[in-house]
Motif scaffolding. Structure first.
Motif, PDB file in Angstrom:
ATOM      1  N   UNK A  56       0.710  -1.438   0.135  1.00  0.00           N
ATOM      2  CA  UNK A  56      -0.004   0.180  -0.143  1.00  0.00           C
ATOM      3  C   UNK A  56       0.966   1.399   0.041  1.00  0.00           C
ATOM      4  N   UNK A  57       2.367   1.049   0.659  1.00  0.00           N
ATOM      5  CA  UNK A  57       2.864   2.593   0.377  1.00  0.00           C
ATOM      6  C   UNK A  57       3.790   2.643  -0.813  1.00  0.00           C
ATOM      7  N   UNK A  58       3.904   1.388  -1.422  1.00  0.00           N
ATOM      8  CA  UNK A  58       4.432   1.981  -2.563  1.00  0.00           C
ATOM      9  C   UNK A  58       3.251   2.884  -3.629  1.00  0.00           C
ATOM     10  N   UNK A  59       2.342   2.147  -3.151  1.00  0.00           N
ATOM     11  CA  UNK A  59       0.903   2.449  -4.321  1.00  0.00           C
ATOM     12  C   UNK A  59       0.767   3.803  -3.793  1.00  0.00           C
ATOM     13  N   UNK A  60       0.308   3.440  -3.006  1.00  0.00           N
ATOM     14  CA  UNK A  60      -0.225   5.069  -2.326  1.00  0.00           C
ATOM     15  C   UNK A  60       1.303   6.017  -3.092  1.00  0.00           C
ATOM     16  N   UNK A  61       2.696   5.902  -2.507  1.00  0.00           N
ATOM     17  CA  UNK A  61       3.433   6.909  -3.071  1.00  0.00           C
ATOM     18  C   UNK A  61       3.623   7.297  -4.747  1.00  0.00           C
ATOM     19  N   UNK A  62       2.773   6.396  -5.488  1.00  0.00           N
ATOM     20  CA  UNK A  62       2.477   6.601  -6.416  1.00  0.00           C
ATOM     21  C   UNK A  62       1.696   7.220  -7.445  1.00  0.00           C
ATOM     22  N   UNK A  63       0.461   6.711  -6.481  1.00  0.00           N
ATOM     23  CA  UNK A  63      -0.883   7.601  -6.940  1.00  0.00           C
ATOM     24  C   UNK A  63      -0.341   9.338  -6.344  1.00  0.00           C
ATOM     25  N   UNK A  64       0.125   9.114  -5.315  1.00  0.00           N
ATOM     26  CA  UNK A  64      -0.145  10.762  -4.675  1.00  0.00           C
ATOM     27  C   UNK A  64       0.802  11.300  -5.619  1.00  0.00           C
ATOM     28  N   UNK A  65       1.660  11.005  -6.396  1.00  0.00           N
ATOM     29  CA  UNK A  65       2.494  11.725  -7.106  1.00  0.00           C
ATOM     30  C   UNK A  65       1.890  12.127  -8.445  1.00  0.00           C
ATOM     31  N   UNK A  66       1.303  10.544  -8.951  1.00  0.00           N
ATOM     32  CA  UNK A  66      -0.072  11.100 -10.049  1.00  0.00           C
ATOM     33  C   UNK A  66      -1.051  12.335  -9.725  1.00  0.00           C
ATOM     34  N   UNK A  67      -1.472  12.047  -8.204  1.00  0.00           N
ATOM     35  CA  UNK A  67      -1.990  13.075  -7.740  1.00  0.00           C
ATOM     36  C   UNK A  67      -1.471  14.447  -8.829  1.00  0.00           C
ATOM     37  N   UNK A  68      -0.394  14.661  -7.840  1.00  0.00           N
ATOM     38  CA  UNK A  68      -0.023  16.251  -8.173  1.00  0.00           C
ATOM     39  C   UNK A  68      -0.103  15.912 -10.154  1.00  0.00           C
ATOM     40  N   UNK A  69       0.418  15.648 -10.473  1.00  0.00           N
ATOM     41  CA  UNK A  69       0.404  15.773 -11.989  1.00  0.00           C
ATOM     42  C   UNK A  69      -0.781  15.953 -12.612  1.00  0.00           C
ATOM     43  N   UNK A  70      -1.672  15.271 -11.462  1.00  0.00           N
ATOM     44  CA  UNK A  70      -2.746  15.504 -12.840  1.00  0.00           C
ATOM     45  C   UNK A  70      -3.871  16.178 -12.158  1.00  0.00           C
ATOM     46  N   UNK A  71      -3.604  16.835 -11.441  1.00  0.00           N
ATOM     47  CA  UNK A  71      -3.549  18.713 -10.559  1.00  0.00           C
ATOM     48  C   UNK A  71      -3.320  19.960 -11.230  1.00  0.00           C
ATOM     49  N   UNK A  72      -2.697  19.152 -12.295  1.00  0.00           N
ATOM     50  CA  UNK A  72      -2.088  20.561 -12.981  1.00  0.00           C
ATOM     51  C   UNK A  72      -3.096  20.435 -14.804  1.00  0.00           C
ATOM     52  N   UNK A  73      -4.349  19.517 -14.545  1.00  0.00           N
ATOM     53  CA  UNK A  73      -4.101  19.169 -16.261  1.00  0.00           C
ATOM     54  C   UNK A  73      -5.593  20.266 -16.193  1.00  0.00           C
ATOM     55  N   UNK A  74      -6.692  20.730 -16.817  1.00  0.00           N
ATOM     56  CA  UNK A  74      -6.938  21.595 -17.028  1.00  0.00           C
ATOM     57  C   UNK A  74      -8.440  21.348 -16.338  1.00  0.00           C
ATOM     58  N   UNK A  75      -9.059  19.808 -16.843  1.00  0.00           N
ATOM     59  CA  UNK A  75     -10.106  19.601 -15.323  1.00  0.00           C
ATOM     60  C   UNK A  75     -10.171  20.044 -14.337  1.00  0.00           C
ATOM     61  N   UNK A  76      -8.673  19.536 -13.566  1.00  0.00           N
ATOM     62  CA  UNK A  76      -8.687  19.259 -12.448  1.00  0.00           C
ATOM     63  C   UNK A  76      -8.167  21.258 -11.927  1.00  0.00           C
ATOM     64  N   UNK A  77      -7.495  21.549 -12.839  1.00  0.00           N
ATOM     65  CA  UNK A  77      -7.465  23.260 -12.352  1.00  0.00           C
ATOM     66  C   UNK A  77      -8.947  24.124 -12.229  1.00  0.00           C
ATOM     67  N   UNK A  78      -9.865  23.265 -13.533  1.00  0.00           N
ATOM     68  CA  UNK A  78     -11.544  24.347 -13.117  1.00  0.00           C
ATOM     69  C   UNK A  78     -11.863  23.701 -11.980  1.00  0.00           C
ATOM     70  N   UNK A  79     -12.111  22.188 -11.737  1.00  0.00           N
ATOM     71  CA  UNK A  79     -12.728  21.935 -10.235  1.00  0.00           C
ATOM     72  C   UNK A  79     -12.212  22.501  -9.264  1.00  0.00           C
ATOM     73  N   UNK A  80     -11.059  22.595  -9.026  1.00  0.00           N
ATOM     74  CA  UNK A  80     -10.670  23.424  -7.744  1.00  0.00           C
ATOM     75  C   UNK A  80     -11.208  24.659  -7.800  1.00  0.00           C
ATOM     76  N   UNK A  81     -11.292  25.022  -9.794  1.00  0.00           N
ATOM     77  CA  UNK A  81     -11.093  27.292  -9.079  1.00  0.00           C
ATOM     78  C   UNK A  81     -12.539  26.714  -8.995  1.00  0.00           C
ATOM     79  N   UNK A  82     -12.983  25.657  -9.350  1.00  0.00           N
ATOM     80  CA  UNK A  82     -14.901  26.007  -8.651  1.00  0.00           C
ATOM     81  C   UNK A  82     -14.421  26.184  -6.963  1.00  0.00           C
ATOM     82  N   UNK A  83     -14.331  25.072  -6.601  1.00  0.00           N
ATOM     83  CA  UNK A  83     -13.821  25.119  -4.885  1.00  0.00           C
ATOM     84  C   UNK A  83     -13.859  26.408  -4.491  1.00  0.00           C
ATOM     85  N   UNK A  84     -12.387  27.399  -5.598  1.00  0.00           N
ATOM     86  CA  UNK A  84     -12.527  28.478  -4.432  1.00  0.00           C
ATOM     87  C   UNK A  84     -13.334  29.651  -4.592  1.00  0.00           C
ATOM     88  N   UNK A  85     -13.469  28.781  -5.769  1.00  0.00           N
ATOM     89  CA  UNK A  85     -14.981  30.282  -5.743  1.00  0.00           C
ATOM     90  C   UNK A  85     -16.284  30.300  -4.606  1.00  0.00           C
TER      91      UNK A  85
END
Length: 313
Positions: free
Chosen positions: A277-306
């Motif tokens: 689990x720790x190895x998988x979580x390290x990988x998916x957490x890193x992927x999460x950070x990369x995914x958060x730079x995508x247009x869809x993710x940025x739109x989602x975060x902007x919506x919650x910020x607003x």
């Protein structure tokens, strides 16, 4: 006459739990669910937690603790935020479970929540105010706290009413036993928001296998507690409003077993449930950070910020 689980079941159907400092009650007993008076928020046990869940018995604490004999009932208590996993709540939950595990008189913990539901996952409004690196660190800490549940000696039983969404879904399935109301709403919406679930997939894989876990993680549609039970993702079904009561019944049975053998059995199987689990979580957490730079993710975060900004005005 009342006990923590009976009172907790009442609270789960419409009253808000109270966070407290756990301390011994004058008439404490070691018999689980003894028929004796209990003030909600009181922990009738023979110890004090090393961490105050809430000083001065504040009713706005993010986590409540109740004890009767060898069973502890914890309740997520952020109803206005749908019990989302804030940084403070994650820290309190981790410290409280550790303190309970360190006490020889505690044999089982039940994890429930104040209405309207179990947990809506990460506090996206909190995340929206963070940088991507801060979000990654927050999710890494949350994943660590949930993984640690499988390393405890005591069984932890999740009692799910209302909904278990995102991180709330994976927090519940990260517990040793999951009891859900048959009509509870279960969903992993992360992919729709633009990112991979950053932690918790290994215990889901242990429950349902990688192919079904992948389908659940894609989150193309919400499911019910009954659906999850049929998939093998949860362990027991209850009528709406009865999940906590059923979890407490199971807790009483487990608490009656020899505690050393219970702990040894849990730890003997820990590698099968969270070995990588720790190895998988390290990988998916890193992927999460990369995914958060995508247009869809940025739109989602902007919506919650607003939404957060609008609520503060």
């Amino acid at each position: 006459m009342s006990n923590p689980c009976a009172e907790s079941a009442r609270l789960s159907n419409g009253a808000e739990g109270a966070g407290v400092r756990c301390s011994r009650a004058a008439n404490a007993t070691d018999k689980p669910f003894a028929d004796k008076p209990l003030t909600i928020g009181q922990c009738p046990d023979q110890y004090s937690l090393t961490m105050d869940i809430a000083s001065n018995n504040r009713s706005d604490a993010e986590l409540s603790c109740e004890r009767d004999g060898s069973v502890a009932v914890l309740r997520l208590n952020r109803p206005a935020a749908r019990n989302a996993l804030s940084s403070g709540l994650v820290e309190q939950l981790s410290a409280t479970l550790t303190a309970l595990d360190d006490n020889d008189e505690v044999r089982v913990a039940v994890l429930a929540a104040a209405p309207p539901g179990f947990c809506a996952g990460s506090d996206l409004k909190e995340l929206a105010g963070m940088s991507v690196s801060e979000m990654v660190r927050h999710e890494a800490r949350t994943g660590h706290a949930v993984r640690a549940i499988q390393q405890l000696g005591i069984p932890v039983i999740a009692a799910v009413e209302g909904f278990a969404l995102g991180g709330g879904f994976l927090l519940a399935t990260g517990c040793d036993v999951v009891v859900t109301a048959d009509n509870a709403r279960w969903h992993l919406p992360e992919v729709q928001l633009g990112w991979v679930p950053p932690w918790g997939l290994q215990t889901l894989i242990a429950r349902v296998g990688p192919v079904t876990a992948r389908r659940l993680a894609w989150g193309d549609q919400p499911l019910t507690g009954r659906d999850l039970y049929q998939l093998g993702a949860v362990d027991d079904l209850a009528e709406p409003g009865q999940a906590l009561q059923r979890a407490c019944q199971l807790a009483a049975r487990l608490a009656a077993l020899p505690p050393r053998a219970v702990a040894s059995t849990k730890r003997a199987l820990a590698d099968a449930t969270v070995g990588s689990a720790e190895v998988l979580d390290v990988r998916t957490t890193w992927m999460f950070g990369e995914d958060c730079m995508s247009e869809t993710a940025q739109a989602s975060l902007t919506t919650f910020a607003r939404k957060t900004l609008k609520e503060r005005q």
